[in-house]
Design an enzyme around this catalytic site. Sequence first.
Site, PDB file in Angstrom:
ATOM      1  N   TYR A 164       0.835  -1.210   0.000  1.00 30.48           N
ATOM      2  CA  TYR A 164       0.000   0.000   0.000  1.00 30.48           C
ATOM      3  C   TYR A 164       0.873   1.266   0.000  1.00 30.48           C
ATOM      4  CZ  TYR A 164      -3.530   3.296   1.840  1.00 30.48           C
ATOM      5  OH  TYR A 164      -4.369   4.360   2.029  1.00 30.48           O
ATOM      6  N   LYS A 168       1.054   4.151  -2.862  1.00 30.42           N
ATOM      7  CA  LYS A 168       0.697   5.537  -2.576  1.00 30.42           C
ATOM      8  C   LYS A 168       1.861   6.492  -2.856  1.00 30.42           C
ATOM      9  CE  LYS A 168      -3.587   5.079  -1.462  1.00 30.42           C
ATOM     10  NZ  LYS A 168      -4.583   5.524  -2.475  1.00 30.42           N
TER      11      LYS A 168
END
Length: 303
Positions: A164, A168
Site C-alpha cells: 500500500y 501511494k
Amino acid sequence: MGNFLAGKVVAVTGAGRGIGRAVALACAAEGAKVVVNDYGVSVSGAEPTSEVAAAVAKEIEAAGGQATAVADDVSTMAGGQRVVDTAVDRYGRLDGAVCAAGILRERMLFNMTEQEWDPVIATHLKGTFTVLRAASAVMRRQRGGTFIGFTSGNHQGSVSQANYAAAKGGVISLVRSAALGLRKYGVTANCVAPVARTRMSAEVPLKLAEIGEAEDVAPLVVYLLSERAREQAVTGQVYTVAGPKIAVWAQPRELRAAYADGAWTPQRIADLLPGTVGTDPMPMLALVDAMAEAAAAKARPNL
C-alpha cells in the site's frame, strides 16, 4: 444544489463507498455531472458487485443531479478507458478525474506474497494510471482539465503495508509527473492524503489522533476541481485533510550536501558524513513501537 462545479463533468473512481462516495455526492451537489465508478469489491478486493456504483448514481439523480454508473475494474487499461469514454459519450467532455479506488492486503514484508503485492499495486497505482492515461488525452484536446489522485500518509512507509505504501508513494510521483507534463495543455494535477473513518482506516492498529469523516474530504476535492483552484495555479501539490485540518506536504528537495576534495572513499564517507550531510530522521520510526504494541493487543481504535 450549489454551483461551484456548474457545467463540469467529473469522473470518480471508488465512488460506491466511503470517501469516493462523499466526493461524488459533493461534486453533484455543486453542479457537476458525475460518472460514478466502483468495481464494488470488499476491502481485500474480493466479491465484486455493480450495485454500489448504481446506488450512488441513483442517489445523485434522486437529489436532482445527473450521474452515470460504471462498474469496471480500473486496474485494467480497458476499465480506465471505459470510465473516461462514458463521460465523453454521455456528457460530451471530461473536466475532472478523481481516483479514490483502493484495497488493502496487509502483511509483513517478509511474509508478503505476490498475490498480496500485485492487486494492491494494480488497484491504487495502475488504477490511477489507467484513468489518468485516458483522461489526459481528452483533457489535452480540450486544453484543460483537472486530475486528483488519492495518496496516504503511508507514503512515508508502513510497518505492515509495504504494498500500500509503495503504491501511494507511486501515486504522488505519477501525479507530480502529470502536473509537469500536462501544464502546457492547461491541465492541473494534485494529490489528496485523507485521514478519515473508512473501511480501510478501521484496520489501522494505532489510534489516529487527527481523523475526520469521509464527508470532510469532499470540499477540498471540489475546490481542487474548480476554476478557482485553476486560476490560483494549484498543481503538483499533496494535501492532507483530517476533520477540520488541511495541510500541505513539502516538496522533495535536497537538505544538505558535502563535497570531497578528490574521490570519496568508504572511510572518508564514514568519517565525514555523520557530521556534514547527516540524516533526515523518519517521523514514522517514533510510532513503530506504539503501533507494534497496539497491533499485538489487536486494537482497532478507529472503528
